[in-house]
Design an enzyme around this catalytic site. Structure first.
Site, PDB file in Angstrom:
ATOM      1  CB  CYS B  87     -21.484  28.648  18.096  1.00  0.00           C
ATOM      2  SG  CYS B  87     -22.749  27.357  18.647  1.00  0.00           S
ATOM      3  CG  HIS B 336     -19.563  26.328  23.414  1.00  0.00           C
ATOM      4  ND1 HIS B 336     -19.447  27.588  23.059  1.00  0.00           N
ATOM      5  CD2 HIS B 336     -20.324  25.846  22.200  1.00  0.00           C
ATOM      6  CE1 HIS B 336     -19.717  27.817  21.869  1.00  0.00           C
ATOM      7  NE2 HIS B 336     -20.634  26.753  21.421  1.00  0.00           N
TER       8      HIS B 336
END
Lengths: 112, 387
Positions: B87, B336
């Site tokens: 991430c 995301h």
């Protein structure tokens, strides 16, 4: 105290530091000789959760309980709780080691 | 001699379910948008960095950087490199672009973050994302990332009296923020009741405590600060860049309620910038789960450890609060697309520092972006200042 199976861990031959396998060298002293070792099979729940949306390979098992367990010798492990006693899991609850499974890792049971 | 570096152009796609657009198409849209914004021709780009996590697993494409560079028509002398840190991939890509310009090895660097996810099932995505865990230990247990942050949440609640309501308020704030953001995945009003009553994913985290799987790309063009004015009237200076390494699993993290990687990256970035948390006017941080926003806000130094949830309840992180956090909607509501997220945050804060954001923080002069990969294996903190 309930008799529990010892928990398989590893120990650095040079500095004696214990760890969860596998480790390919000692992160503390840099030693590369790592031996199998054991610690007592008792732990306490540091935290817990019940997984209700699972990765593909585990989808058939939901819901299931995952715990972070504080062990002796300042170790901690992410582990599964053997079905049957999940409802009793809470922070601080005593657990005993059940087994180390090659595919699914460490399993613990709640001390009744 | 290290040179100062500025952002001279920004571009993006929307974040969300972008049907009919593949990974490369998304990246190229964002890159062209950024090149246009910077008034830079593609032939002038000296290097391309691509932040991406799961192109192989989810989109069936590796060697993604030269794939994108070729289709963009970059020069054959231009190196095209993918960087990956789960991430954190976007934040890492920005830092690598910074280093190349700062060193003088390149004049103009294009940085793009991209991810294509929504065509795959939730289970496939959950499985792919879980590959950022230590696959020899933690991954085997069947714990998901939601599960790991649920473990953090349960203990944070035990130690600091953080509540499920605090979690719901994080999600509610970020959903309110994204109503105005045309780039956000979720733009509808969501009631606190709906958030509180949503499906349990990993106790105590519910569906609205988890960021949505999304498609998207964002890009920036970097050049030396001394040349920035020749391209744009509104350059934004990068005054701090830091990347750190934490632990490889949650169980090896000495205190799982503090991600040391964030603490260390923040300390380095603030030191480099000569600034402190009080100097920051607007923040885009890594709220992959509502619990993460609370922990991150503490680890970055905005609130004392244990007070992050209470700060949200007191309104301190709202747009009009003491320190506005995630005015874009954050990962929870803007979305995301993993590799795109870090660069998307830069897009948002550059708009803030240009004074052109839809949720403009008044007189914003200093902004901070933050990513964390896995449960704290890697973190980046980047700090920006109006030129």
């Amino acid at each position: 105290m309930v008799t529990a199976t010892p928990i398989p861990v590893i120990r650095c031959r040079a500095c004696g530091r214990l760890g969860i396998p596998p480790q390919y060298m000692c992160d503390a002293c840099g030693g590369c000789e790592i031996d199998p070792a054991e610690i007592p099979g008792h732990g306490r729940v540091y935290s817990h959760t019940t997984i209700r949306v699972a990765p593909d390979a585990f989808a058939g098992q939901i819901p299931y309980t995952v715990v972070l367990v504080d062990l002796e010798s300042n170790l901690r492990i992410t582990a599964r709780v053997t079905p049957g006693s999940e409802d009793l899991v809470d922070v601080g609850r005593e657990l005993i080691f059940d087994r180390l499974d090659a595919d699914t890792g460490y399993w613990f049971r709640v001390v009744p | 001699m290290a040179r100062s570096v500025s952002v001279i152009g920004i571009g993006t796609t929307a974040f969300g379910v972008l049907e009919g657009k593949g990974l490369k198409a998304l990246a190229i849209d964002a890159c062209n948008d950024a090149l246009k914004d910077a008034n830079v021709d593609r032939s002038a780009i000296d290097a391309l960095y691509v932040g991406n996590f799961l192109s192989g697993v989810l989109a069936g494409q590796e060697a993604i950087a030269p794939q994108i560079g070729y289709q963009l028509g970059l020069r054959k002398e231009t190196p095209c490199t993918k960087v990956e840190g789960a991430c954190c991939s976007g934040g890492i890509a920005l830092r690598h672009g910074y280093i190349l310009v700062s060193s003088g090895l390149a004049e103009l660097v294009l940085v793009v973050g991209v991810e294509k996810m929504t065509h795959a099932s939730t289970e496939k995505n959950t499985e792919g994302l879980a590959m950022a865990m230590d696959h020899e230990t933690e991954l085997k247990t069947g714990v998901s990332f939601a599960g790991l942050f649920a473990l953090v949440a349960k203990r944070h609640m035990y130690e600091f009296k953080t509540t499920p309501e605090h979690l719901a308020l994080v999600s509610h704030k970020n959903h309110e923020n994204s109503i105005n953001n045309p780039r956000a995945r979720f733009r509808n009003k969501v009631s606190l009741e709906k958030i509180r009553d949503s499906k349990m994913v990993a106790d105590p985290l519910r569906l609205y405590d988890c960021c949505p799987i999304s498609d998207g790309a964002a890009a920036v063009v970097l050049c030396a600060t001394e040349n920035a004015r020749t391209f744009t009237e509104t350059p934004v200076d990068i005054v701090g860049v830091a990347q750190s390494t934490g632990y490889n699993s949650l169980y090896r993290t000495p205190n799982p309620l503090t991600f040391d990687a964030t603490v260390i990256a923040a300390k380095k970035a603030f030191h480099m910038a000569g600034l402190q948390p009080d100097d920051v006017d607007v923040v885009e941080l890594h709220d992959c789960f509502s619990m993460a926003e609370i922990v991150d806000s503490e680890d970055l130094g905005f609130f004392p450890k244990g007070r992050g949830g209470f700060a949200v309840a007191d309104g301190l992180t709202r747009l009009d609060g003491k320190i506005p956090i995630n005015p874009s909607g954050g990962l929870l509501s803007k979305g995301h697309p993993v590799g795109a997220t870090g660069v998307g945050q830069v897009y948002e804060v550059v708009r803030q520092l240009r004074g052109t954001h839809e949720n403009q923080v008044r007189n914003a002069e200093v902004a901070l972006t933050h990513n964390i990969g896995g449960t704290g294996q890697v973190a980046t903190v980047n700090i920006f200042r109006r030129h």
